[in-house]
Motif scaffolding. Structure first.
Motif, mmCIF file in Angstrom:
data_model
loop_
_atom_site.group_PDB
_atom_site.id
_atom_site.type_symbol
_atom_site.label_atom_id
_atom_site.label_comp_id
_atom_site.label_asym_id
_atom_site.label_seq_id
_atom_site.Cartn_x
_atom_site.Cartn_y
_atom_site.Cartn_z
ATOM 1 N N GLN A 157 0.848 -1.182 0.000
ATOM 2 C CA GLN A 157 0.000 0.000 0.000
ATOM 3 C C GLN A 157 0.888 1.238 0.000
ATOM 4 O O GLN A 157 1.516 1.568 1.003
ATOM 5 N N ILE A 158 0.907 1.916 -1.133
ATOM 6 C CA ILE A 158 1.729 3.115 -1.252
ATOM 7 C C ILE A 158 1.099 4.225 -0.411
ATOM 8 O O ILE A 158 -0.094 4.493 -0.505
ATOM 9 N N GLY A 159 1.934 4.857 0.405
ATOM 10 C CA GLY A 159 1.426 5.830 1.363
ATOM 11 C C GLY A 159 1.346 5.249 2.756
ATOM 12 O O GLY A 159 1.119 5.969 3.727
ATOM 13 N N LYS A 160 1.569 3.930 2.847
ATOM 14 C CA LYS A 160 1.574 3.262 4.152
ATOM 15 C C LYS A 160 2.799 2.349 4.260
ATOM 16 O O LYS A 160 3.683 2.578 5.078
ATOM 17 N N GLY A 200 0.190 15.716 -0.739
ATOM 18 C CA GLY A 200 -0.368 17.059 -0.781
ATOM 19 C C GLY A 200 -1.041 17.347 -2.111
ATOM 20 O O GLY A 200 -1.053 18.490 -2.590
ATOM 21 N N ILE A 201 -1.610 16.340 -2.680
ATOM 22 C CA ILE A 201 -2.219 16.457 -4.001
ATOM 23 C C ILE A 201 -3.485 17.298 -3.922
ATOM 24 O O ILE A 201 -4.200 17.285 -2.915
ATOM 25 N N LYS A 202 -3.789 18.042 -4.973
ATOM 26 C CA LYS A 202 -4.980 18.891 -4.972
ATOM 27 C C LYS A 202 -6.192 18.109 -5.449
ATOM 28 O O LYS A 202 -6.091 17.234 -6.312
ATOM 29 N N TYR A 203 -7.355 18.476 -4.879
ATOM 30 C CA TYR A 203 -8.606 17.816 -5.237
ATOM 31 C C TYR A 203 -9.524 18.793 -5.968
ATOM 32 O O TYR A 203 -9.401 20.010 -5.817
ATOM 33 N N ASP A 204 -10.455 18.224 -6.740
ATOM 34 C CA ASP A 204 -11.457 19.081 -7.360
ATOM 35 C C ASP A 204 -12.614 19.286 -6.382
ATOM 36 O O ASP A 204 -12.543 18.871 -5.217
ATOM 37 N N VAL A 233 -10.024 7.613 -1.600
ATOM 38 C CA VAL A 233 -9.622 7.740 -0.202
ATOM 39 C C VAL A 233 -8.476 8.747 -0.112
ATOM 40 O O VAL A 233 -7.443 8.592 -0.774
ATOM 41 N N HIS A 234 -8.660 9.780 0.707
ATOM 42 C CA HIS A 234 -7.648 10.836 0.822
ATOM 43 C C HIS A 234 -6.533 10.458 1.790
ATOM 44 O O HIS A 234 -5.375 10.838 1.586
ATOM 45 N N GLU A 235 -6.894 9.730 2.841
ATOM 46 C CA GLU A 235 -5.902 9.375 3.846
ATOM 47 C C GLU A 235 -4.815 8.499 3.235
ATOM 48 O O GLU A 235 -5.086 7.622 2.425
ATOM 49 N N GLY A 236 -3.588 8.731 3.635
ATOM 50 C CA GLY A 236 -2.484 7.939 3.118
ATOM 51 C C GLY A 236 -1.803 8.633 1.957
ATOM 52 O O GLY A 236 -1.343 9.783 2.072
ATOM 53 N N LEU A 237 -1.761 7.976 0.820
ATOM 54 C CA LEU A 237 -0.988 8.436 -0.333
ATOM 55 C C LEU A 237 -1.322 9.866 -0.760
ATOM 56 O O LEU A 237 -0.430 10.705 -0.880
#
Length: 426
Positions: free
Chosen positions: A165-168, A367-371, A358-362
């Motif tokens: 799991q990337i980000g974990k 710090g990626i931007k969301y729409d 899912v925002h948590e983690g990766l």
């Protein structure tokens, strides 16, 4: 005029390849179909077939059976050895990481590999396949169909890394530094919840938790310590009338549910034709799946108000009948009628769709931007706010169809290739 391929997100050339199978030229047919669709054996089983809805013969409610034909040509192709690994003749020296192995990730990976890039797919689960493997029941998509295709992809040179799991397990930053480009295809995994009285009672689960657990059980993959979600000998209530809800119905029946009720907040669509969605638009009409035919009490125009329980376990849901009317702008608005009643439910499955990845983690780590809807914000070239990080499928466009995910994966792969090679591809 072939409206059918205009309606297909992949642009499959329906008249051409179906004419070829009519002429018994199956090898040419699969070649034409594979030019636009990486996985016809998947879409031929689970796609809702917008092509059929826009087929000119749908004017007479008898469209060409395009989806069944697609599944058939794919099966013939595999049986006769027409689908073979085609590794690239040369390598570019560029490395691309694809995070997520659902239909978008697999399509992006195959397209990039064909361009000569070295592709590694990272998957958080034990097996490759994403939604195809863990979200769709076996009675709709047998998993040996996925495994068969994965052997082809592996022989073409794609590297699979599971249980990562990337980000974990591994930081997203590390992946970015090790690869020339990254494609995020993690899907829209955040389920839509319902915040009402009694939501914290035991026996209320998200649909995908129920469906994925059943698939894990069949694969003997689920740890013995995991709490079992079982419909056996229970009154089951499925909230949500879409395909995921239908999958819950079929799975609950197979687990031995005492009774299955499925409710939908929207009004019951008409059977046959709907004047509000005329051909060649996708028709909003009543869909009855094989799961429904196996035995299900379906109800419409019901809003869930509360859950009631005994000893901490859910035992019933309180619902209200609602009316739907158009306002001055033509928008449908819901009006409560005040008529309420209870539905017995010892197991409640929430099939209300998904809101965003899912925002948590990766994603939060990068710090990626969301729409505005919480999806990964991308530009017209599928690029995220992070340099050399792209997004494909549901993670960027929200929960949608397998066929749209494949189309998105293909487009994203093309954009990644252009940037890696520093030129526009023809």
């Amino acid at each position: 005029i072939p409206f059918c391929h205009w309606a297909c997100p992949l642009g499959n050339r329906m008249p051409e390849w179906q004419d070829l199978i009519y002429k018994n030229e199956w090898e040419k047919a699969i070649e034409v179909l594979s030019e636009t669709n990486n996985f016809p054996e998947f879409t031929g089983r689970v796609c809702p077939a917008p092509c059929e809805k826009s087929c000119v013969l749908s004017l007479h409610e008898a469209p060409v059976t395009i989806r069944e034909n697609e599944a058939a040509v794919a099966e013939v192709a595999f049986e006769e050895g027409l689908i073979k690994p085609h590794p690239p003749k040369y390598r570019t020296g560029k490395k691309v990481a694809v995070i997520g192995s659902g239909p978008a990730g697999l399509a992006a990976a195959q397209q990039l590999n064909r361009k000569g890039h070295q592709v590694t797919i990272f998957e958080k689960d034990h097996h490759i396949g994403g939604l195809l493997r863990y979200g769709i029941p076996n009675f709709k998509l047998e998993k040996n169909v996925i495994d068969r295709r994965l052997r082809v992809l592996k022989d073409e040179g794609i590297v699979f890394k599971t249980d990562m799991q990337i980000g974990k397990d591994v930081s997203g930053t590390k992946i970015i530094t090790e690869f020339d480009a990254v494609c995020i295809a993690i899907g829209a995994g955040q389920p839509r919840d319902i915040r009402i009285e009694g939501r914290d009672l035991k026996g209320i689960y998200f649909a995908m938790d129920f469906l994925s657990q059943q698939n894990r059980l069949l694969m003997e993959e689920m740890p013995a310590s995991t709490e079992r979600i079982s419909a056996k000998d229970k009154q089951v209530l499925v909230i949500g009338g879409g395909d995921t809800g239908s999958d819950c119905v079929g799975t609950a029946i197979r687990q031995g549910a005492l009774k299955v009720t499925q409710i939908e907040i929207l009004p019951q669509p008409p059977e046959g034709k709907n004047p509000d969605t005329p051909w060649p638009y996708y028709p909003n009409v009543l869909k009855t799946s094989s799961s429904h035919e196996e035995g299900c009490d379906r109800r419409w125009s019901l809003n869930t108000l509360a859950f009631k329980g005994e000893n901490g376990n859910v035992c019933e849901a309180i619902v209200e009948e609602v009316d739907w009317k158009k306002d001055d702008t033509g928008r449908m608005i819901m009006i409560g009628t005040g008529k309420t009643y209870a539905i017995e439910a010892e197991l409640v499955l929430l099939a209300l769709g998904f809101v965003h990845p899912v925002h948590e983690g990766l994603l939060n780590e990068l710090g990626i931007k969301y729409d505005q809807r919480g999806n990964i914000a991308v530009d017209r070239n599928c690029r995220s706010s992070i340099p050399n990080v792209f997004a494909a499928g549901d993670a960027a466009m929200g929960a949608s169809l397998v066929v749209r995910a494949i189309a998105s994966g293909r487009k994203t792969a093309e954009e990644i290739h252009k940037i890696l090679m520093g030129k526009t591809c023809q």
